[in-house]
Design a protein around this motif. Sequence first.
Motif, PDB file in Angstrom:
ATOM      1  N   ASN A  25      51.485 -20.051  36.929  1.00  0.00           N
ATOM      2  CA  ASN A  25      50.768 -18.963  37.577  1.00  0.00           C
ATOM      3  C   ASN A  25      49.426 -18.737  36.875  1.00  0.00           C
ATOM      4  O   ASN A  25      48.398 -18.580  37.527  1.00  0.00           O
ATOM      5  CB  ASN A  25      51.622 -17.687  37.549  1.00  0.00           C
ATOM      6  N   LEU A  26      49.425 -18.767  35.548  1.00  0.00           N
ATOM      7  CA  LEU A  26      48.196 -18.548  34.780  1.00  0.00           C
ATOM      8  C   LEU A  26      47.137 -19.592  35.133  1.00  0.00           C
ATOM      9  O   LEU A  26      45.980 -19.261  35.409  1.00  0.00           O
ATOM     10  CB  LEU A  26      48.500 -18.574  33.279  1.00  0.00           C
ATOM     11  N   LYS A  27      47.520 -20.844  35.141  1.00  0.00           N
ATOM     12  CA  LYS A  27      46.558 -21.912  35.448  1.00  0.00           C
ATOM     13  C   LYS A  27      46.092 -21.840  36.898  1.00  0.00           C
ATOM     14  O   LYS A  27      44.896 -21.999  37.189  1.00  0.00           O
ATOM     15  CB  LYS A  27      47.170 -23.281  35.147  1.00  0.00           C
ATOM     16  N   LEU A  28      47.011 -21.581  37.800  1.00  0.00           N
ATOM     17  CA  LEU A  28      46.663 -21.487  39.215  1.00  0.00           C
ATOM     18  C   LEU A  28      45.655 -20.364  39.449  1.00  0.00           C
ATOM     19  O   LEU A  28      44.696 -20.526  40.213  1.00  0.00           O
ATOM     20  CB  LEU A  28      47.925 -21.272  40.051  1.00  0.00           C
ATOM     21  N   GLN A  29      45.842 -19.244  38.778  1.00  0.00           N
ATOM     22  CA  GLN A  29      44.905 -18.118  38.911  1.00  0.00           C
ATOM     23  C   GLN A  29      43.495 -18.528  38.516  1.00  0.00           C
ATOM     24  O   GLN A  29      42.521 -18.191  39.187  1.00  0.00           O
ATOM     25  CB  GLN A  29      45.356 -16.942  38.030  1.00  0.00           C
ATOM     26  N   LYS A  30      43.393 -19.253  37.408  1.00  0.00           N
ATOM     27  CA  LYS A  30      42.066 -19.637  36.915  1.00  0.00           C
ATOM     28  C   LYS A  30      41.409 -20.661  37.839  1.00  0.00           C
ATOM     29  O   LYS A  30      40.207 -20.608  38.082  1.00  0.00           O
ATOM     30  CB  LYS A  30      42.143 -20.184  35.483  1.00  0.00           C
ATOM     31  N   LEU A  31      42.183 -21.591  38.375  1.00  0.00           N
ATOM     32  CA  LEU A  31      41.632 -22.565  39.311  1.00  0.00           C
ATOM     33  C   LEU A  31      41.119 -21.861  40.575  1.00  0.00           C
ATOM     34  O   LEU A  31      40.034 -22.196  41.072  1.00  0.00           O
ATOM     35  CB  LEU A  31      42.672 -23.621  39.662  1.00  0.00           C
ATOM     36  N   CYS A  32      41.865 -20.898  41.068  1.00  0.00           N
ATOM     37  CA  CYS A  32      41.422 -20.157  42.258  1.00  0.00           C
ATOM     38  C   CYS A  32      40.162 -19.354  41.962  1.00  0.00           C
ATOM     39  O   CYS A  32      39.258 -19.263  42.799  1.00  0.00           O
ATOM     40  CB  CYS A  32      42.543 -19.252  42.760  1.00  0.00           C
ATOM     41  N   TYR A  33      40.078 -18.788  40.776  1.00  0.00           N
ATOM     42  CA  TYR A  33      38.882 -18.063  40.347  1.00  0.00           C
ATOM     43  C   TYR A  33      37.668 -18.988  40.353  1.00  0.00           C
ATOM     44  O   TYR A  33      36.610 -18.647  40.898  1.00  0.00           O
ATOM     45  CB  TYR A  33      39.128 -17.482  38.952  1.00  0.00           C
ATOM     46  N   TYR A  34      37.806 -20.177  39.762  1.00  0.00           N
ATOM     47  CA  TYR A  34      36.692 -21.124  39.744  1.00  0.00           C
ATOM     48  C   TYR A  34      36.329 -21.583  41.157  1.00  0.00           C
ATOM     49  O   TYR A  34      35.149 -21.736  41.485  1.00  0.00           O
ATOM     50  CB  TYR A  34      36.983 -22.309  38.827  1.00  0.00           C
ATOM     51  N   ALA A  35      37.318 -21.795  41.998  1.00  0.00           N
ATOM     52  CA  ALA A  35      37.031 -22.199  43.374  1.00  0.00           C
ATOM     53  C   ALA A  35      36.248 -21.101  44.100  1.00  0.00           C
ATOM     54  O   ALA A  35      35.260 -21.388  44.791  1.00  0.00           O
ATOM     55  CB  ALA A  35      38.333 -22.518  44.112  1.00  0.00           C
ATOM     56  N   GLN A  36      36.656 -19.866  43.940  1.00  0.00           N
ATOM     57  CA  GLN A  36      35.944 -18.758  44.580  1.00  0.00           C
ATOM     58  C   GLN A  36      34.507 -18.658  44.054  1.00  0.00           C
ATOM     59  O   GLN A  36      33.558 -18.532  44.824  1.00  0.00           O
ATOM     60  CB  GLN A  36      36.688 -17.440  44.339  1.00  0.00           C
ATOM     61  N   GLY A  37      34.357 -18.740  42.737  1.00  0.00           N
ATOM     62  CA  GLY A  37      33.034 -18.623  42.138  1.00  0.00           C
ATOM     63  C   GLY A  37      32.088 -19.704  42.599  1.00  0.00           C
ATOM     64  O   GLY A  37      30.937 -19.428  42.996  1.00  0.00           O
ATOM     65  N   PHE A  38      32.539 -20.937  42.582  1.00  0.00           N
ATOM     66  CA  PHE A  38      31.663 -22.034  42.993  1.00  0.00           C
ATOM     67  C   PHE A  38      31.388 -22.018  44.502  1.00  0.00           C
ATOM     68  O   PHE A  38      30.301 -22.358  44.947  1.00  0.00           O
ATOM     69  CB  PHE A  38      32.209 -23.391  42.532  1.00  0.00           C
ATOM     70  N   HIS A  39      32.370 -21.599  45.295  1.00  0.00           N
ATOM     71  CA  HIS A  39      32.139 -21.494  46.736  1.00  0.00           C
ATOM     72  C   HIS A  39      31.063 -20.446  47.005  1.00  0.00           C
ATOM     73  O   HIS A  39      30.158 -20.659  47.819  1.00  0.00           O
ATOM     74  CB  HIS A  39      33.442 -21.158  47.475  1.00  0.00           C
TER      75      HIS A  39
END
Length: 142
Positions: A25-39
Amino acid sequence: MASAFDVAYYFLLLDSQNDGEGLSNLKLQKLCYYAQGFHLAFFNEPLFNEEIEAWAHGPVIPELYHRFKVFGNSSIHSEGYPIALSHQQGKLIEEVYEVFGQYSAWKLRNMTHEEPTWANHEVYADVIPKQELQDYFKTRIH
């Protein structure tokens, strides 16, 4: 527009297809954060509508956290989910996975703690505004 769940399940699919060690869950949260930021930085619009909040261990999408908290610190086992992403969204998520998926959950956590988008909102459950994410991530692509 995609949902945070579309993004999360696509990351889980990518990890399973690439013989990843599994996503907590921790890693998935950070990946989604980076995806949102870069998008936001590349396309000037959010990838998903759900808010990202500053929690003790970095940026978190509460809806995702509560959906996957049953897995604790273990890898999330996806039961499948109909993912609704455009080609452009899928490609961006794949790039984020390629760059950031190699890091451990704790490495990603520590990376987000060094970024102003989290550091400026260290109060538990303080929403990180999308405009702030966009402004910060634009500095990462130039």
